[in-house]
Write an enzyme that holds these catalytic residues in place. Structure first.
Site, PDB file in Angstrom:
ATOM      1  CD  GLU A  32      19.539   0.087 -16.906  1.00 52.90           C
ATOM      2  OE1 GLU A  32      19.773   0.492 -15.711  1.00 52.90           O
ATOM      3  OE2 GLU A  32      19.359  -1.103 -17.181  1.00 52.90           O
TER       4      GLU A  32
ATOM      5  CB  THR B  36      24.775  -5.236 -13.846  1.00 52.60           C
ATOM      6  OG1 THR B  36      23.383  -5.318 -13.187  1.00 52.60           O
ATOM      7  CG2 THR B  36      24.541  -5.437 -15.254  1.00 52.60           C
TER       8      THR B  36
HETATM    9  P1  ADP Z   1      18.162  -4.964 -11.526  1.00 48.60           P
HETATM   10  O1  ADP Z   1      18.569  -6.373 -11.983  1.00 48.60           O
HETATM   11  O2  ADP Z   1      17.111  -4.741 -10.741  1.00 48.60           O
HETATM   12  O3  ADP Z   1      18.105  -3.970 -13.248  1.00 48.60           O
HETATM   13  P2  ADP Z   1      20.761  -3.566 -11.739  1.00 48.60           P
HETATM   14  O4  ADP Z   1      22.081  -4.377 -11.155  1.00 48.60           O
HETATM   15  O5  ADP Z   1      20.666  -2.933 -12.867  1.00 48.60           O
HETATM   16  O6  ADP Z   1      19.473  -4.307 -11.185  1.00 48.60           O
HETATM   17  O7  ADP Z   1      20.696  -2.255 -10.679  1.00 48.60           O
HETATM   18  C1  ADP Z   1      20.544  -2.133  -9.250  1.00 48.60           C
HETATM   19  C2  ADP Z   1      21.567  -1.222  -8.598  1.00 48.60           C
HETATM   20  O8  ADP Z   1      21.449   0.044  -9.457  1.00 48.60           O
HETATM   21  C3  ADP Z   1      21.395  -0.949  -7.230  1.00 48.60           C
HETATM   22  O9  ADP Z   1      22.544  -1.355  -6.374  1.00 48.60           O
HETATM   23  C4  ADP Z   1      21.070   0.382  -6.856  1.00 48.60           C
HETATM   24  O10 ADP Z   1      21.869   1.144  -6.151  1.00 48.60           O
HETATM   25  C5  ADP Z   1      21.445   1.126  -8.305  1.00 48.60           C
HETATM   26  N1  ADP Z   1      20.296   2.160  -8.750  1.00 48.60           N
HETATM   27  C6  ADP Z   1      20.582   3.515  -9.167  1.00 48.60           C
HETATM   28  N2  ADP Z   1      19.511   3.896  -9.693  1.00 48.60           N
HETATM   29  C7  ADP Z   1      18.636   3.196  -9.258  1.00 48.60           C
HETATM   30  C8  ADP Z   1      16.996   3.417  -9.430  1.00 48.60           C
HETATM   31  N3  ADP Z   1      16.674   4.451  -9.588  1.00 48.60           N
HETATM   32  N4  ADP Z   1      16.289   2.083  -9.064  1.00 48.60           N
HETATM   33  C9  ADP Z   1      17.044   1.034  -8.762  1.00 48.60           C
HETATM   34  N5  ADP Z   1      18.367   0.995  -8.695  1.00 48.60           N
HETATM   35  C10 ADP Z   1      19.026   2.073  -8.962  1.00 48.60           C
END
Ligand code: ADP
Length: 316
Positions: free
Chosen positions: A126, A181
């Site tokens: 994460e 986030t």
């Molecule tokens: P969520 O609310 O979907 O968990 P996050 O804010 O944690 O969203 O993450 C979304 C961001 O994480 C995206 O901008 C993306 O670029 C990055 N990211 C990195 N790896 C991944 C992945 N494997 N899948 C989705 N998002 C990813």
């Protein structure tokens, strides 16, 4: 000798109102699929989705990198990622890729790690998206059901949700900031009133009691957060109206899903779900925002095997 493993991991909602950074619930709305293949050398990400292809910046890539290092694996690893979960909408998209990668790695190299260790490795991924490690979404996505995360040391408690628990998720069609986030963590107050902390603690405790007693009504009407939700709701156009409409349409409780911008309503009555979805859509329309609505229920996790839960704190 296995040379290829495919694992599916579910979307999830974090916080459930008062359980900020502590509660998570796996949802069968969407799934990410990750296939790990042994290759000659290095870590190579293959995906058609718009997520980072650099392993250090991709949550699944970072998990593989960390596990490869920890278990001194010499093989190279190909990571094929098929995104089912829209990224950045508060449904644990980045976490699901990380969860699927951790479970697939465990299977590919026959590590037989327990639930806590799988969650720990998935959580380490994460960092690639959120900049910090947090375990609520990954714990739900790895183990399924409802999870309570304790840290220092990491200890995840899993509880099987009641059969009749249903959710309506309204996903607004808005542009989310790249570092959503991080941005949404920045608006949370650094200091809180003792009376607010007591209110949240009482509701969080009632949610746990609700899951243990399979009391959906208690879960739903304890989804009340006076600390994080008031600070974050400004980032979601029409939030108060969406919430008010959902409650009027019969939802037991409504809050922001994870860091948003999706809004989640909890219900025990399958008949009113469509009505709740329509009411939430109308709420967004009042702020000139379109949204997609999804009706879903709790999901199994990526590692849905009892052996994975062994040595975890407890499991019902
Ligand atoms: P969520 O609310 O979907 O968990 P996050 O804010 O944690 O969203 O993450 C979304 C961001 O994480 C995206 O901008 C993306 O670029 C990055 N990211 C990195 N790896 C991944 C992945 N494997 N899948 C989705 N998002 C990813």
């Amino acid at each position: 000798m296995v040379s290829k493993v495919t694992v599916k991991a579910p979307s999830s909602t974090a916080n459930l109102g008062p359980g900020f950074d502590v509660f998570g619930l796996a949802m069968d709305a969407f799934y990410d699929t990750v296939t790990l293949t042994k290759i000659k050398k290095g870590i190579k990400i293959i995906t058609e989705d718009s997520i980072p292809a650099n392993p250090e910046k991709n949550t699944a890539g970072l998990v593989v990198k960390n596990m490869k290092k920890k278990f001194k694996i010499k093989d190279g690893i190909g990571i094929k990622i098929k995104k089912g979960i829209p990224a950045g909408f508060g449904m644990g998209s980045s976490a699901a890729s990380a969860a699927a990668a951790a479970v697939a790695f465990d299977k590919l190299f026959g590590l037989r790690l327990n639930g806590n260790s799988l969650v720990e490795f998935a959580g380490s991924g994460e960092k690639a998206s959120a900049g910090t490690i947090h375990y609520d979404n990954v714990a739900a996505s790895v183990l399924g059901g409802f999870v309570i995360v304790r840290t220092d040391p990491l200890d995840v408690i899993r509880i099987e949700p009641p059969e009749n628990l249903r959710m309506c998720v309204a996903v607004p069609t808005i542009d989310v900031p790249k570092k959503k986030t991080k941005v949404s963590r920045g608006v949370i107050p650094k200091k809180i009133k003792l009376s607010d902390s007591i209110l949240n603690l009482s509701n969080a405790s009632a949610i746990v009691a609700g899951f243990l007693n399979k009391d959906t009504e208690l879960i739903g009407n304890s989804i009340k957060d006076v600390i994080v939700e008031p600070a974050r709701q400004r980032m979601i156009p029409g939030f108060s109206k969406v919430k008010q409409n959902a409650i009027r349409a019969g939802a037991l409780g409504v809050t922001i899903s994870g860091a948003g911008p999706s809004v989640i309503a909890f219900s025990k009555n399958s008949d009113s779900l469509k009505k709740i979805c329509r009411a939430m859509s109308k709420g967004f329309t009042s702020s000139n925002t379109k949204c997609q609505t999804i009706i879903c229920k709790p999901s199994k996790g990526a590692a849905d095997k009892r052996k994975y839960y062994e040595k975890s704190s407890c499991c019902f």
